[in-house]
Design an enzyme around this catalytic site. Structure first.
Site, short mmCIF file in Angstrom:
data_model
loop_
_atom_site.label_atom_id
_atom_site.label_comp_id
_atom_site.label_asym_id
_atom_site.label_seq_id
_atom_site.Cartn_x
_atom_site.Cartn_y
_atom_site.Cartn_z
N ASN A 83 0.80 -1.22 0.00
CA ASN A 83 0.00 0.00 0.00
C ASN A 83 0.84 1.28 0.00
O ASN A 83 0.34 2.35 0.34
CB ASN A 83 -0.96 -0.01 1.19
CG ASN A 83 -1.77 -1.30 1.23
OD1 ASN A 83 -1.59 -2.11 2.14
ND2 ASN A 83 -2.59 -1.53 0.21
N VAL A 90 1.96 7.04 0.65
CA VAL A 90 1.08 6.06 1.29
C VAL A 90 -0.31 6.12 0.67
O VAL A 90 -0.85 7.20 0.43
CB VAL A 90 0.95 6.36 2.80
CG1 VAL A 90 0.03 5.36 3.49
CG2 VAL A 90 2.32 6.37 3.46
N CYS A 91 -0.88 4.94 0.37
CA CYS A 91 -2.21 4.90 -0.22
C CYS A 91 -3.12 4.03 0.63
O CYS A 91 -3.21 2.83 0.44
CB CYS A 91 -2.13 4.35 -1.64
SG CYS A 91 -3.71 4.35 -2.48
N ILE A 92 -3.76 4.65 1.63
CA ILE A 92 -4.73 3.92 2.45
C ILE A 92 -6.01 4.73 2.52
O ILE A 92 -6.00 5.94 2.27
CB ILE A 92 -4.20 3.63 3.88
CG1 ILE A 92 -3.68 4.90 4.55
CG2 ILE A 92 -3.11 2.56 3.84
CD1 ILE A 92 -3.28 4.70 6.00
N HIS A 103 -8.62 3.91 -6.35
CA HIS A 103 -8.85 2.47 -6.40
C HIS A 103 -10.32 2.09 -6.25
O HIS A 103 -10.69 0.95 -6.46
CB HIS A 103 -8.00 1.76 -5.35
CG HIS A 103 -6.54 1.91 -5.64
ND1 HIS A 103 -5.93 1.24 -6.67
CD2 HIS A 103 -5.60 2.69 -5.07
CE1 HIS A 103 -4.65 1.60 -6.71
NE2 HIS A 103 -4.43 2.48 -5.76
#
Lengths: 167, 287
Positions: A83, A90-92, A103
């Site tokens: 992630n 950071v991709c959360i 996403h």
């Protein structure tokens, strides 16, 4: 855009609160106390995970209308994780407002809203390190390895950690 | 009930040419190279740029001006029939907060010429609405700045009178308006959380917390009907009168009236009128 006074007031309050009550394994604060819009944070890899023993610095950049919109977070040393983009971003889900995310996950995962905070982001990042989510990957190689070759995945993570610690 | 941030659904009336997006040039090879993150960023920028060209709250215009923008008779006839009653409107920016911004302005417009009502609204925010926030478990650090934004507007309204909300220091004050919108969003969410029995049956299995987080607390997510019903009950001082205009064959608009569950301390400031066209709310005003 002009930096809003609401945003810097809120960030100052969050900083003070974090100083008095910091969650384990996390430290965070503005790089320069005259600019509340850029913070450095340091996250310790959680025990019992491949990231254990690692120390991961990251930069948080806040938009001028924080907390209406979330900050971005970027690790400044290599972090091999499903992630985290290769450039460290950071991709959360908590870093994206609802309906606002590349996403398009339909999960009930926590999204950004003005009730969230730096502390909640950092706690989410800690759980991201403990439980990677290969379903909404940012680093495709890391996703594949995490799913298909866990020992290999752990080896890459360990190598990165040793390098970043200068060992 | 997943409602995505459909704040860009507002379609320009037929006949206007501004605000029309130019389609990207066909560089299909290049387009295949860019990743999801880049597509998302570019789309977002384009949408924001389009929304930012419009005023947050536009000038007060006769409704006949809006009717003239339409060619489609199903829309045009309905707006003309409303215009014949002498109604005015203020166009609100289509940034996902339009219903909230319209209600904010509508409320200030109702009480602006009456200092006592402004004071009363302040004290309700301080006591009644803050109590709901606390009861719902909102953290003070998360809401206090937004209550302050609303106070600041009410203080200026008390000091300067109704011309304050006609002035650019209010109309162009993104920070104060948006802060007050978050305040409205939070008290609406808090009201739903403290009256979950009344709202849960409408959520089709989604939890109250998830619904509120996705649809109400998040900034720039368009209000649905349930959110507006809850907003009215959370404020507990106004009703909402919504005129729905769509492409159906009926001659006149469909009207929905939303009343609060109760008026706090029998305080009734009156009715805020909204105009709804698919995907967008504007404010309606008496002459």
């Amino acid at each position: 855009m002009q930096k809003s006074s609401t945003a810097s007031r809120r960030l100052l309050k969050e900083y003070k609160q974090l100083l008095t009550d910091t969650p384990d394994g996390i430290s965070a604060g503005p790089i320069d106390e005259n600019n509340m819009f850029e913070w450095e944070c340091i996250i310790q890899g959680p025990d019992g995970t491949p990231y254990e023993g690692g120390v991961f610095p990251a930069i948080l950049k806040f938009p001028s209308d924080y907390p209406l919109n979330p900050p971005t977070m970027k690790f400044t040393t290599p972090l091999f994780h499903p992630n985290v983009y290769q450039d460290g971003t950071v991709c959360i889900s908590i870093l994206h407002p609802p309906g606002d995310d590349p996403h398009m996950y339909e999960t009930a995962a926590e999204r950004w809203s003005p009730i969230q905070s730096v502390e909640k982001i950092l706690l989410s990042v800690m759980s991201m390190l403990s439980e990677p989510n290969p379903e909404s990957g940012a680093n495709i190689d890391a996703c594949k390895m995490f799913r298909d070759d866990l020992p290999g995945f752990k080896a890459v993570v360990r190598t990165n950690i040793r390098q970043s610690l200068g060992l | 009930m997943h409602s995505p941030a459909n704040y860009h659904d507002y379609t320009e009336p037929t006949g206007t040419t501004d605000g029309v997006m130019t389609p990207p040039q066909d560089d299909s090879e290049d387009l295949q190279q860019i990743d999801d993150m880049t597509v998302y960023k570019l789309t977002r920028e384009l949408q924001d740029n389009e929304a930012n060209k419009r005023s947050l709250i536009g000038s007060k215009l006769p409704l006949s001006v809006l009717a003239n923008e339409y060619v489609d008779p199903s829309f045009k006839n309905k707006i003309e029939s409303m215009a014949s009653n002498g109604l005015y409107y203020r166009p609100i920016r289509g940034d996902g907060n339009c219903a909230w911004r319209a209600v904010l302005y509508g409320l200030l417009d109702l009480i602006g010429s009456n200092k006592e009502q402004c004071q009363l609204m302040k004290s309700l925010l301080q006591n009644y609405h803050t109590m709901i926030l606390d009861e719902a478990g909102f953290e003070k650090i998360a809401y206090e700045d937004f209550i302050d934004s609303f106070y600041e507007i009410l203080d200026s309204l008390i000091a300067q009178g109704p011309q304050y909300i006609e002035s650019n220091s209010f109309l162009e004050n993104t920070e104060l308006q948006n802060g007050s919108i978050v305040c409205l969003r939070f008290i609406t969410s808090a009201y739903i959380k403290t009256h979950s029995d009344s709202y849960e049956p409408f959520l089709e299995g989604e939890s109250i917390d998830s619904y509120c987080a996705r649809n109400i607390e998040a900034f720039s997510v368009e209000a649905d009907h349930l959110s507006l019903a809850a907003l009215v009950s959370a404020l507990a001082v106004v009703s909402l009168h919504i005129s729905y205009i769509d492409g159906s064959n009926t001659e006149s608009e469909t009207i929905h009236i939303l009343n609060p569950d109760y008026y706090v301390d029998q305080t009734d400031f009156g009715s805020i009128k909204l105009l709804y066209r698919p995907g967008h709310y504007d404010l309606l005003l008496d002459p």
